[in-house]
Design an enzyme around this catalytic site. Structure first.
Site, PDB file in Angstrom:
ATOM      1  N   ASN A   1       0.835  -1.214   0.000  1.00 17.56           N
ATOM      2  CA  ASN A   1       0.000   0.000   0.000  1.00 17.56           C
ATOM      3  C   ASN A   1       0.866   1.259   0.000  1.00 17.56           C
ATOM      4  O   ASN A   1       0.540   2.238  -0.666  1.00 17.56           O
ATOM      5  CB  ASN A   1      -0.955   0.001   1.197  1.00 17.56           C
TER       6      ASN A   1
ATOM      7  N   ILE B   1      -2.448  -3.238  17.892  1.00  4.74           N
ATOM      8  CA  ILE B   1      -3.688  -2.660  18.409  1.00  4.74           C
ATOM      9  C   ILE B   1      -3.309  -1.367  19.117  1.00  4.74           C
ATOM     10  O   ILE B   1      -2.377  -1.338  19.928  1.00  4.74           O
ATOM     11  CB  ILE B   1      -4.395  -3.652  19.358  1.00  4.74           C
TER      12      ILE B   1
ATOM     13  N   ASN C   1      -7.219   3.917   8.184  1.00  2.34           N
ATOM     14  CA  ASN C   1      -6.743   2.533   8.141  1.00  2.34           C
ATOM     15  C   ASN C   1      -7.324   1.858   6.910  1.00  2.34           C
ATOM     16  O   ASN C   1      -8.383   2.246   6.429  1.00  2.34           O
ATOM     17  CB  ASN C   1      -7.201   1.767   9.390  1.00  2.34           C
TER      18      ASN C   1
ATOM     19  N   HIS D   1      -8.415  -2.048   5.520  1.00  2.00           N
ATOM     20  CA  HIS D   1      -8.674  -3.400   6.024  1.00  2.00           C
ATOM     21  C   HIS D   1      -9.138  -4.276   4.875  1.00  2.00           C
ATOM     22  O   HIS D   1      -9.962  -3.851   4.062  1.00  2.00           O
ATOM     23  CB  HIS D   1      -9.728  -3.348   7.136  1.00  2.00           C
TER      24      HIS D   1
ATOM     25  N   SER E   1     -11.725  -2.047   2.594  1.00  2.00           N
ATOM     26  CA  SER E   1     -12.347  -0.838   3.130  1.00  2.00           C
ATOM     27  C   SER E   1     -11.297   0.115   3.672  1.00  2.00           C
ATOM     28  O   SER E   1     -10.337  -0.314   4.335  1.00  2.00           O
ATOM     29  CB  SER E   1     -13.254  -1.191   4.329  1.00  2.00           C
TER      30      SER E   1
ATOM     31  N   ASP F   1     -11.112  -1.954  13.866  1.00  2.00           N
ATOM     32  CA  ASP F   1     -11.667  -2.101  12.508  1.00  2.00           C
ATOM     33  C   ASP F   1     -13.128  -1.646  12.439  1.00  2.00           C
ATOM     34  O   ASP F   1     -13.902  -2.141  11.614  1.00  2.00           O
ATOM     35  CB  ASP F   1     -11.562  -3.571  12.023  1.00  2.00           C
TER      36      ASP F   1
HETATM   37  C1  GAR Z   1      -3.168  -5.108   3.638  1.00  2.00           C
HETATM   38  O1  GAR Z   1      -3.877  -6.137   2.994  1.00  2.00           O
HETATM   39  C2  GAR Z   1      -4.049  -4.418   4.656  1.00  2.00           C
HETATM   40  O2  GAR Z   1      -5.380  -4.345   4.252  1.00  2.00           O
HETATM   41  C3  GAR Z   1      -3.883  -5.290   5.862  1.00  2.00           C
HETATM   42  O3  GAR Z   1      -2.515  -5.617   5.861  1.00  2.00           O
HETATM   43  C4  GAR Z   1      -2.058  -5.705   4.516  1.00  2.00           C
HETATM   44  C5  GAR Z   1      -0.777  -4.906   4.394  1.00  2.00           C
HETATM   45  O4  GAR Z   1      -0.214  -5.099   3.124  1.00  2.00           O
HETATM   46  N1  GAR Z   1      -4.273  -4.629   7.065  1.00  2.00           N
HETATM   47  C6  GAR Z   1      -4.940  -5.219   8.040  1.00  2.00           C
HETATM   48  O5  GAR Z   1      -5.243  -6.390   8.029  1.00  2.00           O
HETATM   49  C7  GAR Z   1      -5.290  -4.301   9.194  1.00  2.00           C
HETATM   50  N2  GAR Z   1      -6.354  -4.858   9.989  1.00  2.00           N
HETATM   51  P1  GAR Z   1       0.976  -4.204   2.603  1.00  2.00           P
HETATM   52  O6  GAR Z   1       2.068  -4.247   3.653  1.00  2.00           O
HETATM   53  O7  GAR Z   1       1.394  -4.871   1.319  1.00  2.00           O
HETATM   54  O8  GAR Z   1       0.442  -2.815   2.410  1.00  2.00           O
END
Ligand code: GAR
Length: 236
Positions: A30, A108, A123, A125, A152, A161
């Site tokens: 991301n 958290i 955030n 999710h 989301s 979340d």
């Molecule tokens: C993403 O899929 C994000 O939605 C998730 O962690 C991943 C990070 O990927 N976040 C959660 O689960 C938060 N509750 P990335 O390091 O490749 O951005």
């Protein structure tokens, strides 16, 4: 006659730059999407720093490669959540960001931390919240027989979340999907909607107020802005 350059008053005011601090614990897909999206300067968002609680997070390498300041704050070096979050607030605030974004930050957060950044903490999710808060979202969606899944972006509140939704993107679940194949398509949509939400915020179009989340002054619905699933082969 002075040689000093005068500001060009004929141009409309450009939006003020919006400094962003990104918190992550892992790969940083991301983060990379944000870097790519904001590099042409057409959005006032500027990633001021990337902070990780893990020194081995690959996202830190991505940030360094893009010339962004990085910091590591190892949570295991602190007595408890309160102490870690207090140090994290101090570190984040040393960069004076307007917006803080969680991009796979697997911690958290304490109520005090969340309150401190109320209305300027986002955030992402990997589910269509309020479905599947927590972990293993792709597997849970497949096991439940869902035909639609997704991701989301939401403002962070004290409920894990559970904060008000900004934007959701829907992904169709195919018959032969595994958690890995589904995750891949969800990630692609994450990389679209997170920079979009940050862009809105940076331009002053997105806000969290008493009436909930607004975009251009209009309240968004309870699911936020909804981006439907695309047809296979579509470029979006
Ligand atoms: C993403 O899929 C994000 O939605 C998730 O962690 C991943 C990070 O990927 N976040 C959660 O689960 C938060 N509750 P990335 O390091 O490749 O951005």
């Amino acid at each position: 006659m002075s040689g000093a350059t005068q500001p060009d008053t004929s141009k409309p005011d450009l939006p003020q730059r919006c400094d962003v601090v990104v918190l992550l614990s892992g790969t940083g897909g991301n983060l990379q999407a944000m870097i790519d999206r904001f590099q042409d300067g057409s959005c006032p968002a500027r990633i001021r720093a990337v902070i990780s609680n893990r020194a081995d997070a690959y996202g830190l390498e991505r940030a360094k490669h893009a010339g962004i300041d990085t910091r590591v704050l190892d949570h295991t070096a602190y007595e408890g959540r309160e102490a870690f979050d207090a140090a994290l607030v101090e570190l984040i605030d040393s960069f004076s960001p307007k917006l803080v974004v969680l991009a796979g930050f697997m911690r958290i957060l304490t109520p005090g931390f969340v309150r401190h950044y109320h209305g300027r903490l986002l955030n992402i999710h990997p589910s269509l919240l309020p479905l599947y808060k927590g972990l293993h979202t792709h597997q849970r969606a497949i096991e439940a027989g869902d035909t639609a899944h997704g991701c989301s972006v939401h403002f962070v509140t004290e409920e894990l979340d559970g904060g008000p939704l900004v934007v959701q993107a829907v992904v169709s679940v195919e018959l032969h999907d595994t958690p890995a194949t589904l995750a891949q398509r969800v990630h692609a949509r994450e990389h679209l909607i997170y920079p979009l939400a940050i862009h809105w915020f940076a331009e002053g179009r997105l806000a969290l107020g008493k009436e909930g989340v607004t975009l251009d002054g209009q309240p968004l619905g309870p699911r936020g802005h909804l981006i439907p699933a695309t047809q296979p082969g579509s470029s979006l």
